[in-house]
Scaffold this active site. Structure first.
Site, PDB file in Angstrom:
ATOM      1  N   SER A  20      45.215   3.103 119.326  1.00  0.00           N
ATOM      2  CA  SER A  20      44.203   2.356 118.563  1.00  0.00           C
ATOM      3  C   SER A  20      43.412   1.406 119.452  1.00  0.00           C
ATOM      4  O   SER A  20      42.551   0.672 118.977  1.00  0.00           O
ATOM      5  CB  SER A  20      44.881   1.570 117.442  1.00  0.00           C
ATOM      6  OG  SER A  20      45.912   0.753 117.970  1.00  0.00           O
ATOM      7  N   THR A 152      11.047  -4.656  83.490  1.00  0.00           N
ATOM      8  CA  THR A 152      12.286  -4.044  83.010  1.00  0.00           C
ATOM      9  C   THR A 152      11.991  -2.547  83.042  1.00  0.00           C
ATOM     10  O   THR A 152      10.854  -2.139  82.766  1.00  0.00           O
ATOM     11  CB  THR A 152      12.659  -4.498  81.582  1.00  0.00           C
ATOM     12  OG1 THR A 152      11.621  -4.093  80.690  1.00  0.00           O
ATOM     13  CG2 THR A 152      12.843  -6.004  81.484  1.00  0.00           C
ATOM     14  N   HIS A 153      12.958  -1.750  83.409  1.00  0.00           N
ATOM     15  CA  HIS A 153      12.751  -0.295  83.602  1.00  0.00           C
ATOM     16  C   HIS A 153      11.662  -0.011  84.653  1.00  0.00           C
ATOM     17  O   HIS A 153      11.040   1.039  84.625  1.00  0.00           O
ATOM     18  CB  HIS A 153      12.366   0.406  82.295  1.00  0.00           C
ATOM     19  CG  HIS A 153      13.227   0.046  81.122  1.00  0.00           C
ATOM     20  ND1 HIS A 153      14.321   0.785  80.743  1.00  0.00           N
ATOM     21  CD2 HIS A 153      13.157  -1.005  80.257  1.00  0.00           C
ATOM     22  CE1 HIS A 153      14.882   0.206  79.674  1.00  0.00           C
ATOM     23  NE2 HIS A 153      14.207  -0.874  79.373  1.00  0.00           N
ATOM     24  N   SER A 274       4.692   5.190 112.982  1.00  0.00           N
ATOM     25  CA  SER A 274       5.019   6.616 112.940  1.00  0.00           C
ATOM     26  C   SER A 274       4.441   7.265 114.181  1.00  0.00           C
ATOM     27  O   SER A 274       3.364   6.892 114.644  1.00  0.00           O
ATOM     28  CB  SER A 274       4.420   7.245 111.683  1.00  0.00           C
ATOM     29  OG  SER A 274       4.235   8.631 111.880  1.00  0.00           O
ATOM     30  N   LYS A 280       0.671   4.262 109.705  1.00  0.00           N
ATOM     31  CA  LYS A 280       1.941   3.899 109.078  1.00  0.00           C
ATOM     32  C   LYS A 280       2.518   2.574 109.566  1.00  0.00           C
ATOM     33  O   LYS A 280       2.376   2.190 110.715  1.00  0.00           O
ATOM     34  CB  LYS A 280       2.986   5.007 109.332  1.00  0.00           C
ATOM     35  CG  LYS A 280       2.807   6.232 108.486  1.00  0.00           C
ATOM     36  CD  LYS A 280       2.755   5.976 106.990  1.00  0.00           C
ATOM     37  CE  LYS A 280       4.112   5.944 106.341  1.00  0.00           C
ATOM     38  NZ  LYS A 280       4.830   7.223 106.399  1.00  0.00           N
ATOM     39  N   GLU A 287      15.035  -0.440 104.727  1.00  0.00           N
ATOM     40  CA  GLU A 287      15.692   0.836 104.398  1.00  0.00           C
ATOM     41  C   GLU A 287      17.102   0.888 104.971  1.00  0.00           C
ATOM     42  O   GLU A 287      18.029   1.414 104.349  1.00  0.00           O
ATOM     43  CB  GLU A 287      14.868   2.004 104.932  1.00  0.00           C
ATOM     44  CG  GLU A 287      13.585   2.220 104.138  1.00  0.00           C
ATOM     45  CD  GLU A 287      12.591   3.145 104.838  1.00  0.00           C
ATOM     46  OE1 GLU A 287      11.847   3.818 104.138  1.00  0.00           O
ATOM     47  OE2 GLU A 287      12.560   3.189 106.080  1.00  0.00           O
ATOM     48  N   TYR A 314      55.795  -1.474 106.376  1.00  0.00           N
ATOM     49  CA  TYR A 314      54.741  -1.007 107.279  1.00  0.00           C
ATOM     50  C   TYR A 314      54.778   0.506 107.439  1.00  0.00           C
ATOM     51  O   TYR A 314      55.837   1.122 107.509  1.00  0.00           O
ATOM     52  CB  TYR A 314      54.907  -1.654 108.672  1.00  0.00           C
ATOM     53  CG  TYR A 314      53.856  -1.174 109.654  1.00  0.00           C
ATOM     54  CD1 TYR A 314      52.617  -1.799 109.732  1.00  0.00           C
ATOM     55  CD2 TYR A 314      54.091  -0.064 110.475  1.00  0.00           C
ATOM     56  CE1 TYR A 314      51.638  -1.337 110.600  1.00  0.00           C
ATOM     57  CE2 TYR A 314      53.109   0.398 111.347  1.00  0.00           C
ATOM     58  CZ  TYR A 314      51.890  -0.242 111.401  1.00  0.00           C
ATOM     59  OH  TYR A 314      50.927   0.222 112.255  1.00  0.00           O
ATOM     60  N   LYS A 322      41.530  -1.021 110.468  1.00  0.00           N
ATOM     61  CA  LYS A 322      40.604  -1.737 111.347  1.00  0.00           C
ATOM     62  C   LYS A 322      39.196  -1.145 111.435  1.00  0.00           C
ATOM     63  O   LYS A 322      38.218  -1.899 111.281  1.00  0.00           O
ATOM     64  CB  LYS A 322      41.217  -1.909 112.727  1.00  0.00           C
ATOM     65  CG  LYS A 322      42.353  -2.905 112.707  1.00  0.00           C
ATOM     66  CD  LYS A 322      43.185  -2.862 113.964  1.00  0.00           C
ATOM     67  CE  LYS A 322      44.615  -3.221 113.662  1.00  0.00           C
ATOM     68  NZ  LYS A 322      45.333  -2.161 112.889  1.00  0.00           N
TER      69      LYS A 322
END
Ligand code: ARG
Length: 456
Positions: A20, A152-153, A274, A280, A287, A314, A322
């Site tokens: 690990s 709303t919506h 872009s 763009k 995002e 354990y 982790k």
């Protein structure tokens, strides 16, 4: 480290699946800190002599400097960070290094390290949330009167103020902070001294180590101490809730920045271009905050699934706590920093918001409320009359507030000049003075209270 009863070497795959160090090396600071405290306790309790304790302690200091300066040379045969530290200690001070592991096990050691890590992560999340809240408050103050459509919506519902909308995220951050505080409070007990699972026959002082590591007390049950990871789960749950909130704001920024909305302009610092479409300006940071929230939720599912069905105490499954925990912390930190930056730097476009607020017939409720208040019309009937007015405005291709007094009279004789007044978005917003409402005066009162909360 445990070769006494073994003759053959581990299979290469065994070594790989078992190791690990590639991820738990991140715990090296916590591991050395806990070992120093452990050795001081062993010395104070006369479990090891002063000379050995001094050698171990100096050796640990030296390793700390080395790791800080040179990083860690990973050796999968040494499995994990605990054995890397101990093996380096043996190279530096010889056989006395072997005395450090008296009265402890890697089982209590690893979970002690991890609690120290999670505690830090809670504190970090809290301070990043404070910075995020400050950014929201500053922008809310600036835009206490800026009118936008409230949805709303995702349909125009009623006009609201941008300041009010931003304060909604402030409230979410208040609760996020309290979730991290709860997690921190609950986890702050020290597992060190639980040893493998049953405690130890050495005369250790668990209060001493707990106190030296900043814990409120030692964990009360040694089996629980080494086997549960609910403290890490608490953190990841709090991180998930926080990430979901950030993701909703990210989503709104993405929508607001798209051309048909144009409510915000993304500053250069928080957008990308872009390679093919020169016009763009993409909201990549927002995002990615939205995307990262999914990965943080993934960490939660991964850890909860690991614990489900695991017999006490354990088992090596627990080593898998982790990677998701570390990933969740890293991603949450990035998300909080990015959202704070975006909130600070976004350029809002009040004209576009106002135009959109006017376009959606969003004051139809105000018209119905006026009929109820001024003319004693039952709300259901008033709702119907206001709906007819919306249809009339739509038929004429105008905003509700652009209907003439003649138009209104034709719909219902009780609609007079004064009714026309309530159709403006400004008066609509200004009228919503109920506690927690959208009126600029309410928003300013909320900001004042929020500043007090931040001071406390
Ligand atoms: N690397 C291990 C972990 O993270 C440390 C504990 C190992 N304990 C054991 N009994 N093999 O869980």
């Amino acid at each position: 480290m445990w070769g006494g009863r073994f003759r053959g070497a581990a299979h290469k795959v065994m070594e790989t699946i078992n190791a690990s160090i590639s991820f738990d090396k991140h715990l090296w600071r916590q591991d050395i800190e806990a070992s120093k405290v452990h050795v001081a306790m062993l010395q104070a309790q006369n479990i090891i002599d002063d000379e050995a304790a001094q050698k171990i302690s100096n050796g640990l200091d030296k390793i700390e400097t080395e790791f800080e300066r040179d990083g860690i040379v990973e050796n999968p045969a040494l499995e994990d960070i605990h054995m890397h530290v101990e093996s380096r200690l043996a190279e530096l001070i010889g056989p006395d290094a072997g005395r450090l592991h008296t009265a402890r096990s890697r089982n209590d050691q690893v979970t002690t390290d991890l609690r120290l890590f999670v505690r830090e992560a809670c504190d970090e999340a809290n301070s990043l949330l404070v910075a995020f809240q400050e950014a929201l408050l500053d922008r809310a103050e600036e835009h206490a009167e800026t009118i936008m459509p409230g949805f709303t919506h995702l349909q125009s519902g009623q006009p609201v103020t941008l300041g009010h909308h931003l304060l909604a995220y402030f409230e979410m951050a208040v609760r996020d902070r309290s979730r991290f505080a709860d997690a921190r409070n609950r986890m702050n007990q020290c597992p060190l001294g639980a040893a493998a699972l049953a405690g130890t026959s050495y005369p250790i002082d668990r209060d001493m180590t707990a106190q030296a590591l900043g814990f409120d007390s030692p964990c009360r049950n040694s089996i629980d101490a080494v086997s549960d990871r609910d403290f890490a789960l608490d953190y990841v749950m709090a991180a998930s809730a926080c990430a979901l909130h950030l993701s909703r704001l990210a989503e709104e920024i993405i929508i607001w920045a798209s051309q048909p909305y144009g409510f915000v302009k993304l500053p250069d610092a928080w957008s990308t271009g872009s390679s093919i479409m020169p016009q763009k300006r993409n909201p990549d940071a927002a995002e990615l905050v939205r995307g990262h929230a999914g990965r943080i939720l993934g960490a939660l599912v991964s850890m909860a699934t690991m614990l489900k069905g695991l017999p006490l105490a354990y088992a090596k499954d627990l080593q898998n706590d982790k990677p998701p925990l570390f990933e969740a912390r890293e991603l949450l930190t990035l998300c909080l920093e990015a959202m704070r930056g975006m909130v600070t730097d976004l350029e809002f476009v009040p004209e576009a918001m106002l135009e959109a607020a006017r376009a959606g017939h969003a004051t139809a409720t105000d018209l119905a409320d006026w009929l109820v208040r001024e003319q004693g019309v039952p709300f259901r009937e008033a709702h119907h009359i206001a709906g007819t007015a919306v249809a009339a405005a739509e038929g004429k291709g105008v905003a509700l507030e652009e209907l003439s007094i003649d138009d209104l009279q034709a719909i219902d004789g009780r609609l007079d000049e004064a009714a026309l007044q309530v159709l403006g978005v400004e008066s609509s917003v200004a009228s919503r003075t109920s506690f927690g409402g959208t009126a600029p005066d309410q928003v300013r009162a909320q900001i004042k209270a929020a500043r007090e909360y931040l001071k406390s």
